[in-house]
Design a protein around this motif. Structure first.
Motif, PDB file in Angstrom:
ATOM      1  N   TYR A 132       6.699   3.080 -37.134  1.00  0.00           N
ATOM      2  CA  TYR A 132       5.600   4.311 -36.776  1.00  0.00           C
ATOM      3  C   TYR A 132       4.516   4.519 -37.540  1.00  0.00           C
ATOM      4  CZ  TYR A 132       4.674   9.545 -36.869  1.00  0.00           C
ATOM      5  OH  TYR A 132       3.962  10.648 -36.886  1.00  0.00           O
ATOM      6  N   GLN A 133       4.482   3.731 -38.766  1.00  0.00           N
ATOM      7  CA  GLN A 133       3.173   3.685 -39.429  1.00  0.00           C
ATOM      8  C   GLN A 133       2.284   2.747 -38.861  1.00  0.00           C
ATOM      9  OE1 GLN A 133       3.324   2.645 -43.504  1.00  0.00           O
ATOM     10  NE2 GLN A 133       1.204   1.850 -43.686  1.00  0.00           N
ATOM     11  N   GLU A 134       2.728   1.705 -38.385  1.00  0.00           N
ATOM     12  CA  GLU A 134       1.778   0.792 -37.567  1.00  0.00           C
ATOM     13  C   GLU A 134       1.365   1.101 -36.102  1.00  0.00           C
ATOM     14  OE1 GLU A 134       4.262  -2.719 -36.856  1.00  0.00           O
ATOM     15  OE2 GLU A 134       4.462  -3.170 -38.891  1.00  0.00           O
ATOM     16  N   SER A 135       2.119   1.887 -35.455  1.00  0.00           N
ATOM     17  CA  SER A 135       1.903   2.843 -34.413  1.00  0.00           C
ATOM     18  C   SER A 135       0.439   3.687 -34.741  1.00  0.00           C
ATOM     19  CB  SER A 135       2.849   3.373 -33.533  1.00  0.00           C
ATOM     20  OG  SER A 135       3.318   4.620 -34.342  1.00  0.00           O
ATOM     21  N   LYS A 136       0.831   4.632 -35.674  1.00  0.00           N
ATOM     22  CA  LYS A 136      -0.279   5.478 -36.195  1.00  0.00           C
ATOM     23  C   LYS A 136      -1.527   4.640 -36.655  1.00  0.00           C
ATOM     24  CE  LYS A 136       2.034   8.956 -35.110  1.00  0.00           C
ATOM     25  NZ  LYS A 136       1.617   9.695 -33.907  1.00  0.00           N
ATOM     26  N   GLN A 137      -1.454   3.675 -37.187  1.00  0.00           N
ATOM     27  CA  GLN A 137      -2.613   2.985 -37.617  1.00  0.00           C
ATOM     28  C   GLN A 137      -3.382   2.225 -36.546  1.00  0.00           C
ATOM     29  OE1 GLN A 137      -3.492   2.105 -41.296  1.00  0.00           O
ATOM     30  NE2 GLN A 137      -5.412   1.702 -40.068  1.00  0.00           N
ATOM     31  N   ASP A 138      -2.851   1.844 -35.457  1.00  0.00           N
ATOM     32  CA  ASP A 138      -3.300   1.532 -34.311  1.00  0.00           C
ATOM     33  C   ASP A 138      -4.118   2.800 -33.475  1.00  0.00           C
ATOM     34  OD1 ASP A 138      -2.381  -0.922 -34.407  1.00  0.00           O
ATOM     35  OD2 ASP A 138      -0.778  -0.814 -32.993  1.00  0.00           O
ATOM     36  N   GLU A 139      -3.539   3.658 -33.676  1.00  0.00           N
ATOM     37  CA  GLU A 139      -4.214   4.966 -33.005  1.00  0.00           C
ATOM     38  C   GLU A 139      -5.336   5.433 -33.768  1.00  0.00           C
ATOM     39  OE1 GLU A 139      -1.944   8.667 -32.053  1.00  0.00           O
ATOM     40  OE2 GLU A 139      -0.110   7.417 -32.203  1.00  0.00           O
ATOM     41  N   LEU A 140      -5.309   5.182 -35.098  1.00  0.00           N
ATOM     42  CA  LEU A 140      -6.466   5.373 -36.157  1.00  0.00           C
ATOM     43  C   LEU A 140      -7.654   4.545 -35.863  1.00  0.00           C
ATOM     44  CD1 LEU A 140      -7.561   7.012 -38.352  1.00  0.00           C
ATOM     45  CD2 LEU A 140      -6.362   5.398 -40.080  1.00  0.00           C
ATOM     46  N   PRO A 181     -10.892  15.697 -36.368  1.00  0.00           N
ATOM     47  CA  PRO A 181      -9.612  16.361 -36.927  1.00  0.00           C
ATOM     48  C   PRO A 181      -8.250  15.070 -36.786  1.00  0.00           C
ATOM     49  CG  PRO A 181     -10.909  17.705 -35.621  1.00  0.00           C
ATOM     50  CD  PRO A 181     -11.560  16.456 -35.423  1.00  0.00           C
ATOM     51  N   GLN A 182      -8.240  14.583 -35.512  1.00  0.00           N
ATOM     52  CA  GLN A 182      -7.346  13.487 -35.185  1.00  0.00           C
ATOM     53  C   GLN A 182      -7.452  12.513 -36.201  1.00  0.00           C
ATOM     54  OE1 GLN A 182      -9.026  13.291 -30.881  1.00  0.00           O
ATOM     55  NE2 GLN A 182      -6.927  12.786 -30.587  1.00  0.00           N
ATOM     56  N   ILE A 183      -8.582  11.924 -36.559  1.00  0.00           N
ATOM     57  CA  ILE A 183      -8.636  10.984 -37.678  1.00  0.00           C
ATOM     58  C   ILE A 183      -7.899  11.249 -38.756  1.00  0.00           C
ATOM     59  CG2 ILE A 183     -10.012   9.511 -38.944  1.00  0.00           C
ATOM     60  CD1 ILE A 183     -11.963   9.291 -36.402  1.00  0.00           C
ATOM     61  N   LYS A 184      -8.522  12.607 -39.287  1.00  0.00           N
ATOM     62  CA  LYS A 184      -7.841  13.082 -40.597  1.00  0.00           C
ATOM     63  C   LYS A 184      -6.252  13.118 -40.391  1.00  0.00           C
ATOM     64  CE  LYS A 184      -8.421  17.251 -43.623  1.00  0.00           C
ATOM     65  NZ  LYS A 184      -9.017  18.322 -43.659  1.00  0.00           N
ATOM     66  N   SER A 185      -5.793  13.618 -39.634  1.00  0.00           N
ATOM     67  CA  SER A 185      -4.229  13.905 -39.236  1.00  0.00           C
ATOM     68  C   SER A 185      -3.678  12.610 -39.351  1.00  0.00           C
ATOM     69  CB  SER A 185      -3.966  14.620 -37.983  1.00  0.00           C
ATOM     70  OG  SER A 185      -2.604  14.784 -37.751  1.00  0.00           O
ATOM     71  N   LEU A 186      -3.945  11.788 -38.744  1.00  0.00           N
ATOM     72  CA  LEU A 186      -3.568  10.218 -38.578  1.00  0.00           C
ATOM     73  C   LEU A 186      -3.525   9.567 -39.967  1.00  0.00           C
ATOM     74  CD1 LEU A 186      -4.886   8.777 -35.155  1.00  0.00           C
ATOM     75  CD2 LEU A 186      -2.623   9.091 -35.856  1.00  0.00           C
ATOM     76  N   ARG A 187      -4.480   9.892 -40.627  1.00  0.00           N
ATOM     77  CA  ARG A 187      -4.792   9.282 -42.050  1.00  0.00           C
ATOM     78  C   ARG A 187      -3.762   9.990 -42.802  1.00  0.00           C
ATOM     79  NH1 ARG A 187     -11.419   8.958 -42.794  1.00  0.00           N
ATOM     80  NH2 ARG A 187     -11.787   6.844 -41.978  1.00  0.00           N
TER      81      ARG A 187
END
Length: 207
Positions: free
Chosen positions: A123-131, A166-172
């Motif tokens: 999950y973290q890796e997928s969010k990191q890719d999005e970020l 906002p999306q970047i903040k949420s993913l971080r």
């Protein structure tokens, strides 16, 4: 005669009772214990307690994913749940601020049905890719803004860049939560110890 102190699981040093305020003087404590009336403090952090309390209820009913359940078990073991934390001192306020972190962490695990560390890592890796992708898109907007020939064009690219924030903040925030969950050690028998505490409380309540 030494000054009375208390010990807290999150503090390495003893806390002098006199530093907690007048409401912790011997007579005030005796009065509260005698009258059994403890005024409830209206404060922002209380909402996090009740959100976390709902996860405690789900944990008792065995409705949480495995990792989320272990996380709640850790809070039970540390006596953070199911007790109400109130704004009584600087130390208590600091601990209440941590409660929203616990709630957000459990919510992430429960909503995404994350059962173990392997799923958490994925999950973290997928969010990191999005970020990484969104940051690259925002940087591209900044690049075009620097190359813009007039103020209107600069403003347009600035607006586009801000849309990613906002999306970047949420993913971080989510990635930070994943790291926090991993770092906080979970004892092997923590669920067994937590259930033991719950049964002891229920037994006392029935008396």
């Amino acid at each position: 005669m030494s000054e009375p102190v208390i010990y807290h699981p999150y503090c390495e040093e003893p806390i002098y009772i006199k530093s907690l305020g007048n409401q912790y003087h011997r007579e005030q404590i005796k009065e509260r214990l005698t009258t059994k009336v403890i005024p409830f403090q209206n404060m922002e952090q209380n909402k996090y307690y009740y959100q976390c309390k709902d996860y405690y209820r789900q944990y008792r009913q065995k409705k949480l994913p495995q990792l989320a359940g272990m996380y709640v078990a850790r809070l039970v073991y540390l006596n953070i749940l199911p007790q109400v934390k109130q704004k009584l001192s600087k130390e208590a306020r600091r601990e209440l601020k941590k409660l929203d972190q616990y709630t957000n962490d459990i919510e992430l695990l429960a909503k995404n049905k994350i059962e173990d560390i392997t799923q958490l890592d994925f999950y973290q890796e997928s969010k990191q890719d999005e970020l990484d992708y969104l940051i690259k898109q925002r940087q591209q907007c900044y690049y075009y803004r620097r190359k813009a020939k007039d103020e209107d064009e600069k403003e347009m690219w600035s607006t586009k860049a801000k849309e990613f924030t906002p999306q970047i903040k949420s993913l971080r925030f989510e990635i930070k939560s994943c790291k926090r969950i991993r770092v906080r050690s979970i004892q092997k028998d923590i669920e067994k110890l937590a259930m033991k505490k719950i049964k002891q409380r229920e037994s006392r309540d029935e008396r």
